[in-house]
Design an enzyme around this catalytic site. Structure first.
Site, short mmCIF file in Angstrom:
data_model
loop_
_atom_site.label_atom_id
_atom_site.label_comp_id
_atom_site.label_asym_id
_atom_site.label_seq_id
_atom_site.Cartn_x
_atom_site.Cartn_y
_atom_site.Cartn_z
N CYS A 1 0.84 -1.20 0.00
CA CYS A 1 0.00 0.00 0.00
C CYS A 1 0.87 1.25 0.00
O CYS A 1 2.10 1.18 -0.02
CB CYS A 1 -0.93 0.01 1.22
N CYS B 1 3.59 1.57 2.65
CA CYS B 1 4.84 0.86 2.31
C CYS B 1 5.71 1.74 1.41
O CYS B 1 6.92 1.87 1.61
CB CYS B 1 4.55 -0.45 1.59
N ASP C 1 9.42 28.84 -31.64
CA ASP C 1 10.49 29.18 -32.58
C ASP C 1 9.90 29.17 -33.99
O ASP C 1 9.08 28.29 -34.30
CB ASP C 1 11.62 28.16 -32.46
N ASP D 1 13.22 23.28 -32.15
CA ASP D 1 13.75 22.07 -32.78
C ASP D 1 15.26 22.14 -33.02
O ASP D 1 15.87 21.16 -33.43
CB ASP D 1 13.07 21.84 -34.13
N ASP E 1 17.93 26.35 -29.70
CA ASP E 1 16.75 26.43 -28.84
C ASP E 1 16.99 25.79 -27.48
O ASP E 1 16.17 25.94 -26.57
CB ASP E 1 15.55 25.73 -29.51
#
Length: 853
Positions: A11, A14, A444, A651, A655
């Site tokens: 549970c 634990c 961008d 990309d 960046d």
């Protein structure tokens, strides 16, 4: 991150115990334990032996999840260890336990309730023999408890480690019922010896043997339902692992050889026939085909591939025979990286989970104390010991810490799996939670909003030149350059079959243009040397005049978002070539969807102000920030963050700083590896509409988590008082311990099934999008001031960038839109900045401020 498999947890208590133990190990920076996958992620410098010892000292066990051996030996695309950890081992065991328990429980219920309540017949030996019936009930209950001994072993073991868990509650509830019934049984023997028949029958009604057996049986039912539903939450990850190819066909000395895929090395040449899966990442050397990439991207339409195109492991070759060279093998393939990202995300924790973690850490001890207090209170109120114990036992067995512990991870796992199926990868649980809370998105331009591949759109020769002559001159000059705009000119010339001539003394003037010399014939024959130039208008004006009519045409083209390249020969203008980066088809729709969600969309670009605003209008963004150098994107993100959470979508390598600075970095999957590494979310399909999908999925997942947490808290807050008998005096409501066990068994199952509803969510549908509701200010609603500065001395894009940087470094300036062509700087401020401060910042850079309005 080091990953481990943890066993013995039952549970959320634990989970909290293991995390606390491991976080106490020197060298551990962060530890995250998943109850859902029984896994643990540990960051830091601590030795694995120390980590595993801490787990064992806490009463559990741990083993490294990564394969043993050096890194080069473990690079094979083998996820058997991880797949084994995710496999549902619990359900078969629980089914066997449940079937055995139910068989003996039915017999027990026949004796305890069937005979006494409904008068069902019993063997003659038991007729009129309450002692015999009680002994049979005790034996049957003991058998059922032995079948489910794991509750008692785990429960009392964790109690000995001073870390009680859900099994402790079950074991104590069932154990106390059995112990109390045993005491009553001995009382019955005394009454029988004394001949007190009426007391003997009364004692028989105080037996709780059937409750002792029913509690563990019903909890086993709940555990089995929970295990089955938990198993389904990891289906997406297990499905990805099953995609990993097992063999590859290599071309060795002209012959085909089938080998295990883990023996393929970078540079090997492999072949794939129609209908076969591609074994590793590579690029096609020979042949063409259509490849089904849906397993990786979720895109159902096959992608045409030819020589030079890349292919990815686990995608399906549909039509043609291809020969390819391996570029990434083993755990470096795209498939392996996707699996790793999804797996790592499951091993991390969403910030919202900390609420449940804090509660779970004290939940079980608090319930144990509450059960004891309830029992004592009812005894003090004059109720019988049997009644008081029944209330205390009900409190023990109805309390459910599992629902709290599972509320967040099951939703996160399903959300991550759904994202992976659709080509959206969240690297951490935190990124899945936070993506839906962003207030602004910075995009961008090149490669994100646009395709990143400029093309020639207009060729305007000056008087005395033809289009062919202008293109020949331009291509001969630009072919020496590596600039993307130069590539567009060269490609156009090649498409038209234009021939070029040789140039000498080629020079690239950064941010301005190109120069070279053309020798018309040998000097001995009286030939001449012509000066060639190409670049922006200010650069060309240094060597040639630009006629007014051509300048007007160029201005119109710039307003359409096109970049004009001017070319001159021997001091005379040869003409203008307009180049534009084409917009991606889905960009306007993606931006519209984000704006419809209440998100402020900003476009970042290094282009000049006029071109940038033209593209911004076409795309439909809220704000355009032009003239941003690569190192300036990060500072723009910092300014935007003053208004709320910001996501950066990019990309390229340039960046990466902005992606890292942003609250959420989103990388286009086809971009540079460094951008993908720096991001929090990766879009495998390279579609801008997937940004909206990621936001939509994040919001749906967080909404599901809120529903789960509400249910978990509501269930315990409402039913624990009911089990304690708090409503008896007011409403006459009370609860039998058996019904409490049934309620507890269904609570976790409900949470898991609610999370599985996410699989039905359509993340591509914008029909139910809502504007975000938050206390943070929307950038568009924030009051801003603008001043326009007229500046002399700016000659090029570099000048623009210098002025822009100087102005934006001032406190209060949120943006400076600078144009060297118009000689202006439009300054946006979030509070008043004195004119002399603005003027000094510009004039310190050796430019002249003529006026400020």
């Amino acid at each position: 991150m080091d990953k481990y498999t943890v066993t013995g947890m039952s549970c959320a208590a634990c989970q909290a115990r293991v995390e606390k133990a491991v976080n106490g190990v020197p060298g551990v920076r962060e530890c995250s334990v998943s109850l859902l996958t029984n896994s643990m992620g540990v960051e830091g410098t601590a030795a694995p032996e120390a980590v595993m010892k801490a787990v064992r000292d806490a009463g559990y066990d741990a083993a490294p999840m990564d394969r043993e051996g050096p890194r080069e030996e473990s690079s094979a695309m083998d996820f058997s260890r991880e797949e084994e950890a995710l496999r549902d081992h619990e359900t078969p065991v629980l089914k066997r336990r449940l079937l055995s328990s139910v068989g003996f429980l039915l017999v027990l219920m026949y004796f305890s309730m069937g005979h006494s309540m409904w008068g069902w017949p019993l063997p003659a030996f038991f007729e009129g023999n309450p002692m015999g019936i009680a002994l049979m009930e005790m034996i049957l209950a003991a058998i059922v408890m032995m079948i489910n001994k794991k509750f008692f072993v785990s429960g009392f073991s964790s109690l000995m480690h001073r870390a009680p868990n859900m099994d402790t509650l079950v074991a104590m509830g069932s154990g106390v019922s059995f112990a109390w019934s045993t005491v009553v049984l001995f009382q019955m023997t005394r009454d029988q010896m004394a001949g007190h028949g009426s007391a003997l029958m009364a004692d028989a009604h105080n037996l709780y043997f059937e409750s002792a057996a029913m509690i563990v049986t019903l909890i086993t039912v709940g555990k089995m339902l929970e295990a089955m539903s938990k198993g389904r939450t990891t289906d997406a990850l297990k499905g990805l692992m099953k995609l990993a190819p097992k063999t590859a066909v290599l071309l060795v000395d002209g012959e085909e050889q089938e080998i295990p895929v883990d023996q393929v090395k970078t540079g090997d040449i492999f072949v794939v026939r129609p209908g076969e899966n591609i074994p590793v990442d590579g690029f096609i050397l020979e042949g063409s085909t259509a490849v089904d990439e849906s397993a990786l991207t979720g895109e159902s339409i096959p992608v045409d591939k030819g020589e030079g195109d890349t292919v990815s492991a686990a995608t399906l070759n549909q039509s043609g025979y291809i020969r390819a060279r391996a570029t990434r093998v083993g755990r470096d393939t795209t498939l392996s990286q996707i699996i790793q990202m999804v797996s790592d995300a499951a091993a991390t924790k969403a910030p919202i989970a900390k609420i449940a973690d804090r509660v779970s850490g004290v939940f079980v001890p608090a319930v144990l104390l509450a059960a004891l207090a309830v029992t004592i209170i009812w005894i003090l109120l004059g109720r019988s010991a049997g009644y008081a114990l029944a209330r205390g036992i009900s409190v023990l067995v109805i309390s459910c810490p599992c629902a709290l512990g599972l509320a967040t991870p099951v939703a996160v796992m399903v959300g991550n799996g759904l994202g992976a199926k659709n080509g959206i990868l969240f690297k951490t649980s935190a990124s899945l939670e936070e993506t839906g809370r962003i207030r602004a998105v910075a995009l961008d331009k090149t490669g994100t909003i646009t395709a990143g591949k400029p093309v020639v759109t207009n060729i305007i020769p000056a008087p005395g030149y033809t289009e062919e002559e202008l293109l020949t001159l331009a291509c001969s000059l630009e072919i020496q350059s590596e600039h993307p705009l130069a590539g567009a000119v060269v490609n156009r010339a090649r498409e038209q079959g234009t021939e070029t001539f040789a140039v000498e003394d080629f020079r690239a003037v950064a941010g301005n243009g190109l120069t070279a010399l053309r020798r018309t014939s040998s000097a001995e024959e009286g030939g001449s040397v012509l000066q060639l130039a190409g670049g922006n208008r200010n650069f060309i004006r240094r060597t040639a005049d630009v006629p007014e009519d051509l300048a007007v045409q160029a201005d119109h083209l710039a307003e359409e978002g096109k970049t004009c390249l001017y070319f001159a020969e021997d001091g005379k203008l040869a003409g203008i070539i307009a180049v534009a980066d084409t917009m991606k088809e889905d960009s306007p729709e993606a931006i519209h969807q984000m704006r419809n969600m209440g998100i402020h969309v900003v476009m970042l670009t290094g282009d000049n102000e006029k071109t940038a605003r033209a593209i911004g209008r076409q795309a439909g963004v809220d704000e355009v920030i032009a003239g941003v150098l690569p190192d300036g994107k990060e500072s723009v993100i910092r300014k935007l963050q003053k208004r709320g959470r910001v996501a950066m979508v990019g990309d390229g390598i340039n960046d990466a700083p902005a992606l890292t600075r942003a609250d959420i970095g989103i990388a286009i999957g086809a971009g540079a590896d460094v951008a993908v590494d720096a991001a929090d979310v990766v879009l495998m399909n390279s579609r801008l509409t997937d940004v909206a999908c990621a936001i939509r999925l994040s919001r749906a997942t967080v909404r599901n988590i809120h529903e789960n947490l509400f249910w978990a808290f509501f269930y315990n807050v409402l039913l624990i008082p009911l089990a304690a008998g708090a409503y008896v005096q007011l409403l006459g409501w009370s609860m039998n311990p058996m019904w409490g066990a049934a309620a507890m068994s269904l609570s976790s199952f409900f949470v898991c099934m609610n999370a599985l509803r996410l699989n039905l969510f359509d993340l591509h549908s914008a029909a139910k999008d809502k504007k975000i509701n938050t206390k943070e200010k929307n950038p568009k609603e924030e009051t801003e001031m603008e001043k326009t500065m007229n500046i002399e001395g700016m000659m090029c894009g570099h000048c623009e960038a210098t002025v822009k940087k100087a102005l934006e470094s001032l406190d209060g300036v949120t943006e400076a839109a600078v144009s060297h062509e118009q000689g202006t700087a439009v300054v946006t401020m979030d509070h008043e900045v004195a004119d002399d401060v603005l003027k000094k910042a510009v004039e310190d850079k050796d430019y002249v401020v003529k006026s400020i309005r």
